[in-house]
Write an enzyme that holds these catalytic residues in place. Sequence first.
Site, short mmCIF file in Angstrom:
data_model
loop_
_atom_site.label_atom_id
_atom_site.label_comp_id
_atom_site.label_asym_id
_atom_site.label_seq_id
_atom_site.Cartn_x
_atom_site.Cartn_y
_atom_site.Cartn_z
N LEU A 53 42.45 32.38 20.03
CA LEU A 53 42.33 32.33 21.49
C LEU A 53 42.17 30.90 21.99
O LEU A 53 42.51 30.59 23.13
CB LEU A 53 41.11 33.15 21.94
CG LEU A 53 41.16 34.65 21.71
CD1 LEU A 53 39.81 35.27 22.05
CD2 LEU A 53 42.26 35.28 22.55
N GLY A 56 38.07 24.28 19.79
CA GLY A 56 37.19 23.24 20.31
C GLY A 56 36.71 22.37 19.16
O GLY A 56 37.16 22.52 18.01
N GLY A 57 35.78 21.45 19.46
CA GLY A 57 35.26 20.58 18.42
C GLY A 57 34.53 21.33 17.33
O GLY A 57 34.44 20.88 16.19
N GLY A 59 35.49 24.32 16.14
CA GLY A 59 36.42 25.07 15.31
C GLY A 59 37.29 25.98 16.15
O GLY A 59 37.47 25.77 17.36
N ASP A 182 26.21 21.44 30.77
CA ASP A 182 27.64 21.25 30.51
C ASP A 182 28.47 22.12 31.44
O ASP A 182 29.36 22.85 31.01
CB ASP A 182 27.96 21.59 29.05
CG ASP A 182 29.14 20.78 28.52
OD1 ASP A 182 29.58 19.84 29.21
OD2 ASP A 182 29.62 21.07 27.41
#
Length: 283
Positions: A53, A56-57, A59, A182
């Site tokens: 899907l 990201g950093g 995985g 974030d």
Amino acid sequence: MEAGIENTGKYGNGLSRLSSRSEDQILEGSNLKRFKFEELKKATKNFSMDTVLGEGGFGLVFKGWLHEHALTPVRPGTGLAIAVKKLKEDGVQGQKEWLAEINYLGQLTHPNLVKLVGFCSEDDHRLLVYECMPKGSMESHLFRRGSYLHPLPWTTRMKVCLGAARALAFLHDGQTKVIYRDFKTSNILLDSEYNAKLSDFGLALGWNVDDCSHVSTCKVMGTYGYAAPEYLLKDRRLEGRFSLRQAQKVASLAFECLNEDPRQRPSMHRVVTALEQIQQLKN
């Protein structure tokens, strides 16, 4: 970006400091389902690349399927759709964020927070299992120009803004105060009805407002230097199909939230109330 505070003083009587709790304490203190690695492997067709899907950093994120009640692997395309975040085995920072997700989403429940179903901690494997959000992230709808994505109508955008604001109001005003740290469009996920849900609590922080009275004890955290593109670009794909009166009110509200003096910024509770009122306006 929502301002973030890293507090060096005492925490409130809600969620305790993440670093003061061992991994076992965090995992045992949650009410989440603990999956076996083989179960998630089967649920995602052996982590097949055709079920990916996103990435990201930390995985890759895979789509999988579980029995709606038993939460056991079922045939692809049946049962409950899930999103499985698989941490890179050599990711040190990812391990801390993995624990933070469990620490917060394992205890907090709200319609505008993504639901964490469970986790896997087996040998070197670290995975998180979420409800699947079929409409993806707000970022993909605003900034990806693929023909398969139609521009979101103004009313839908307002709905998403209000949902995200309600999530932040819950985090700020609840018995356990949490700074999200974030807040950006890639972390606002959308369900099949375009209801907004905040995800990714890797940088979240429990806090006590009394502990941040001195600037010297606090440090700004989050996605450093982040500036949401929607502040810089008006989406021309709307082609004027929006309420000018509402847009002006929203812009004014956003300007208040960016006040350099934090004491002059509206609380998220006030932002929610303002957005609810703005939605009632006629052009």
